[in-house]
Design an enzyme around this catalytic site. Structure first.
Site, PDB file in Angstrom:
ATOM      1  N   SER A  46     -13.187   4.464  25.108  1.00  0.00           N
ATOM      2  CA  SER A  46     -12.975   4.197  23.670  1.00  0.00           C
ATOM      3  C   SER A  46     -11.747   4.922  23.121  1.00  0.00           C
ATOM      4  CB  SER A  46     -14.222   4.610  22.881  1.00  0.00           C
ATOM      5  OG  SER A  46     -14.584   5.938  23.182  1.00  0.00           O
ATOM      6  N   THR A  66     -13.902 -23.321 -17.326  1.00  0.00           N
ATOM      7  CA  THR A  66     -15.140 -23.508 -16.567  1.00  0.00           C
ATOM      8  C   THR A  66     -14.926 -24.789 -15.790  1.00  0.00           C
ATOM      9  OG1 THR A  66     -16.212 -24.805 -18.303  1.00  0.00           O
ATOM     10  CG2 THR A  66     -16.592 -22.437 -18.372  1.00  0.00           C
ATOM     11  N   HIS A  67     -15.451 -24.862 -14.565  1.00  0.00           N
ATOM     12  CA  HIS A  67     -15.247 -26.017 -13.676  1.00  0.00           C
ATOM     13  C   HIS A  67     -13.758 -26.308 -13.485  1.00  0.00           C
ATOM     14  CE1 HIS A  67     -19.514 -26.819 -14.551  1.00  0.00           C
ATOM     15  NE2 HIS A  67     -19.187 -26.606 -15.818  1.00  0.00           N
ATOM     16  N   SER A  90      11.072 -20.035   1.634  1.00  0.00           N
ATOM     17  CA  SER A  90      10.770 -21.005   2.690  1.00  0.00           C
ATOM     18  C   SER A  90      11.996 -21.153   3.576  1.00  0.00           C
ATOM     19  CB  SER A  90      10.426 -22.347   2.047  1.00  0.00           C
ATOM     20  OG  SER A  90      10.692 -23.406   2.940  1.00  0.00           O
ATOM     21  N   LYS A 135      11.919 -22.795  -2.940  1.00  0.00           N
ATOM     22  CA  LYS A 135      10.594 -22.185  -2.911  1.00  0.00           C
ATOM     23  C   LYS A 135      10.584 -20.679  -3.169  1.00  0.00           C
ATOM     24  CE  LYS A 135       7.037 -24.295  -2.052  1.00  0.00           C
ATOM     25  NZ  LYS A 135       6.509 -24.505  -0.775  1.00  0.00           N
ATOM     26  N   ASN A 188       7.305 -18.280  -2.947  1.00  0.00           N
ATOM     27  CA  ASN A 188       5.877 -18.399  -2.639  1.00  0.00           C
ATOM     28  C   ASN A 188       5.092 -17.105  -2.881  1.00  0.00           C
ATOM     29  OD1 ASN A 188       6.267 -21.052  -1.772  1.00  0.00           O
ATOM     30  ND2 ASN A 188       6.762 -20.383   0.312  1.00  0.00           N
ATOM     31  N   GLU A 230      -1.825 -14.931  -1.132  1.00  0.00           N
ATOM     32  CA  GLU A 230      -2.455 -15.777  -0.112  1.00  0.00           C
ATOM     33  C   GLU A 230      -2.961 -14.954   1.059  1.00  0.00           C
ATOM     34  OE1 GLU A 230       0.430 -18.863   0.748  1.00  0.00           O
ATOM     35  OE2 GLU A 230       0.420 -19.456  -1.359  1.00  0.00           O
ATOM     36  N   GLN A 287     -20.741   2.000  20.065  1.00  0.00           N
ATOM     37  CA  GLN A 287     -19.293   2.241  20.142  1.00  0.00           C
ATOM     38  C   GLN A 287     -18.535   1.105  19.447  1.00  0.00           C
ATOM     39  OE1 GLN A 287     -17.523   4.147  23.673  1.00  0.00           O
ATOM     40  NE2 GLN A 287     -16.627   2.154  24.103  1.00  0.00           N
ATOM     41  N   LYS A 334     -16.619   0.960  15.696  1.00  0.00           N
ATOM     42  CA  LYS A 334     -15.353   1.549  15.253  1.00  0.00           C
ATOM     43  C   LYS A 334     -14.224   0.581  14.936  1.00  0.00           C
ATOM     44  CE  LYS A 334     -16.722   5.628  17.585  1.00  0.00           C
ATOM     45  NZ  LYS A 334     -17.942   4.884  17.999  1.00  0.00           N
TER      46      LYS A 334
HETATM   47  N1  ARG Z   1     -17.449   6.609  22.594  1.00  0.00           N
HETATM   48  C1  ARG Z   1     -18.838   6.769  22.312  1.00  0.00           C
HETATM   49  C2  ARG Z   1     -19.160   6.016  21.008  1.00  0.00           C
HETATM   50  O1  ARG Z   1     -18.253   5.687  20.331  1.00  0.00           O
HETATM   51  C3  ARG Z   1     -19.153   8.215  22.137  1.00  0.00           C
HETATM   52  C4  ARG Z   1     -20.573   8.578  22.378  1.00  0.00           C
HETATM   53  C5  ARG Z   1     -20.883   8.523  23.837  1.00  0.00           C
HETATM   54  N2  ARG Z   1     -22.229   8.849  24.107  1.00  0.00           N
HETATM   55  C6  ARG Z   1     -22.848   8.464  25.240  1.00  0.00           C
HETATM   56  N3  ARG Z   1     -24.085   8.784  25.363  1.00  0.00           N
HETATM   57  N4  ARG Z   1     -22.207   7.787  26.141  1.00  0.00           N
HETATM   58  O2  ARG Z   1     -20.269   5.732  20.689  1.00  0.00           O
END
Ligand code: ARG
Length: 459
Positions: free
Chosen positions: A23, A155-156, A275, A281, A283, A288, A320, A323
């Site tokens: 990770s 409205t609408h 553009s 143009k 834009n 957007e 994990q 994240k």
């Molecule tokens: N990279 C792991 C996570 O984001 C860290 C925790 C790892 N724990 C484990 N028991 N392998 O969750």
């Protein structure tokens, strides 16, 4: 490959497995929080008599030197390490030797990562709140400036009744006030420290969890060690709040009326794009993109909800996956709020176009009916009479205030010359002074409330 857990294995990890499991490419984002958590942990270990003060100081110096070197670029975070926790611990041992091996006493990566993620999310909530506040400050000044800028309310998607630009911006102001409140609520609810929960069942060391929590500015420790390592509710809550912010920004993007047909506002050149083929143009790409990126943030919320739904207690590696999407959503929303703020701050408002549009769309028809009601005509009859007048105007391609009095009288003799005042934009808006309405009296009260609200937050 640098791993923390080689002891019970007889073979090297397969390279593909290692890559799939690692990770570090994304959790390096919270190196600061990881080091901060470790410093609090060893401070607590020493205070609890588990480490000596000398060991504590040596570890803290080592951790601080890693932080400094990462920040000044002399120490690179590389994929040689499985995750940010391994990176910090391995570098600490490299730098200070065997004492570094004591850092992880009474800790698991499960409570460590739970802490890091919480610290990161908590820091980001503070930053997002500041951005929402800036946006509210911009809206507040625009509201003050446009109390008498008349425009059609819809409205609408059809012109409905006259409002002011202050009133329209005020609607978004209320949305962002709620968004701000949601961020505060999430912060308060998540602000409990998971560190000291170990892998799932606490530890046999006499850890002082109250101390760790206070060293890291938490309101206290979390109260169940299984929940501590398994909880990602706060990420889901944040992604939900961020999705709502994006939904608001996306609606606002729809509402900036920058089209050739409306021309209510003109975006600044610095906030517009051109553009490659059509020289004329200009834009609204920022609006957007904000609208488009809303899907991305919703995706993060759906993704994490789905990831979490099948996870038995306590920690499982699925977590994990919390994240990347959360980081991406946070960065996306921060960018969108900042750019949107810049865009509305710099745009030019075309007051005349707005007022003319309100007039020629019969937004004052309800007021013409109210005029009759005030002269004793039952509302349902008044509605029908004004409907006929509108039809006449449509046939002649004129607005209600351009229709001669004789024509009014021909349909209903109750009309007198003062009808023109009654249906003027100014009068139509000025008379609407119930709480939350666009009339200047009502609007000034709301502006006063917002002024006090923002003054408190800007302190
Ligand atoms: N990279 C792991 C996570 O984001 C860290 C925790 C790892 N724990 C484990 N028991 N392998 O969750």
């Amino acid at each position: 490959m640098a791993q923390l857990w080689g002891g019970r294995f007889t073979k090297e990890t397969d390279q593909l497995v290692y890559n799939f499991n690692a990770s570090i490419s994304f959790d390096q984002k919270f190196y600061k929080q990881d080091i901060r958590g470790s410093i609090a942990h060893v401070t607590m270990l020493a205070a609890s008599g588990i480490l000596t003060e000398a060991e504590r100081d040596q570890i803290i110096d080592g951790l601080n030197s890693i932080l400094t070197d990462v920040e000044n670029g002399t120490l690179e975070i590389t994929s040689k390490y499985e995750d940010i926790h391994s990176f910090v611990e391995a570098n600490l041992i490299d730098r200070i030797g065997d004492t570094g091996k004591k850092l992880h006493t009474g800790r698991s990566r499960n409570d460590q990562v739970a802490l890091d993620m919480k610290l990161y999310v908590r820091d980001e909530i503070v930053e997002i709140k500041a951005l929402v506040l800036e946006l509210m400050n911009t809206l507040h000044s625009l509201m003050k400036e446009h109390i008498h800028t008349y425009m059609p309310g819809f409205t609408h998607l059809q012109k409905a009744q006259p409002i002011t630009l202050a009133h329209h911006f005020g609607a978004y102001m209320e949305m962002f006030k709620r968004d701000y409140g949601r961020l505060c609520d999430i912060y308060a609810r998540m602000n409990y420290c998971p560190l000291g929960s170990g892998a799932l069942a606490g530890t046999t060391y006499p850890l002082d969890r109250e101390l760790t929590a206070s060293l890291l500015d938490f309101a206290g420790p979390t109260l169940n060690s299984m929940d501590s390592v398994a909880d990602r509710d706060y990420c889901i809550e944040l992604l939900s709040a961020l999705s709502t912010i994006m939904m608001h920004l996306s609606r606002f993007s729809e509402d900036i009326w920058n089209t050739n047909e409306y021309q209510f506002v003109e975006l600044d050149d610095a906030y517009s794009t051109g553009s490659s083929i059509m020289p004329q143009k200009k834009n609204p790409d920022i609006a957007e993109l904000v609208r488009g990126k809303t899907g991305r943030v919703y995706g993060a919320l759906t993704s994490l909800l789905t990831t979490m739904k099948g996870i038995p207690l306590a920690y499982n590696k699925d977590m994990q996956e919390d994240k990347e999407f959360t980081f991406d959503a946070i960065d996306t929303v921060k960018g969108c709020i900042a750019l949107f703020n810049g865009m509305i701050k710099t745009m030019t408002v075309n007051k005349d176009r707005m007022e003319a549009s309100a007039k020629n769309g019969f937004t004052n028809a309800t007021d013409a009916a109210d005029y009759l009601v005030n002269h004793g005509v039952p509302f349902r009859d008044a509605h029908g009479i004004v409907g006929e007048l509108v039809l006449t105007c449509i046939e002649r391609n004129i607005s209600l205030d351009e229709l001669p009095l004789d024509d009014y009288k021909a349909i209903c003799p109750v009309f007198e010359d003062d009808i023109y005042l009654a249906i003027s934009m100014e009068e139509c808006v000025n008379k609407r002074n119930t709480i939350g309405a666009p009339g200047p009296e009502a609007m000034n009260k709301i502006i006063e409330i917002n002024e006090a609200y923002l003054k408190d937050l800007n302190k």
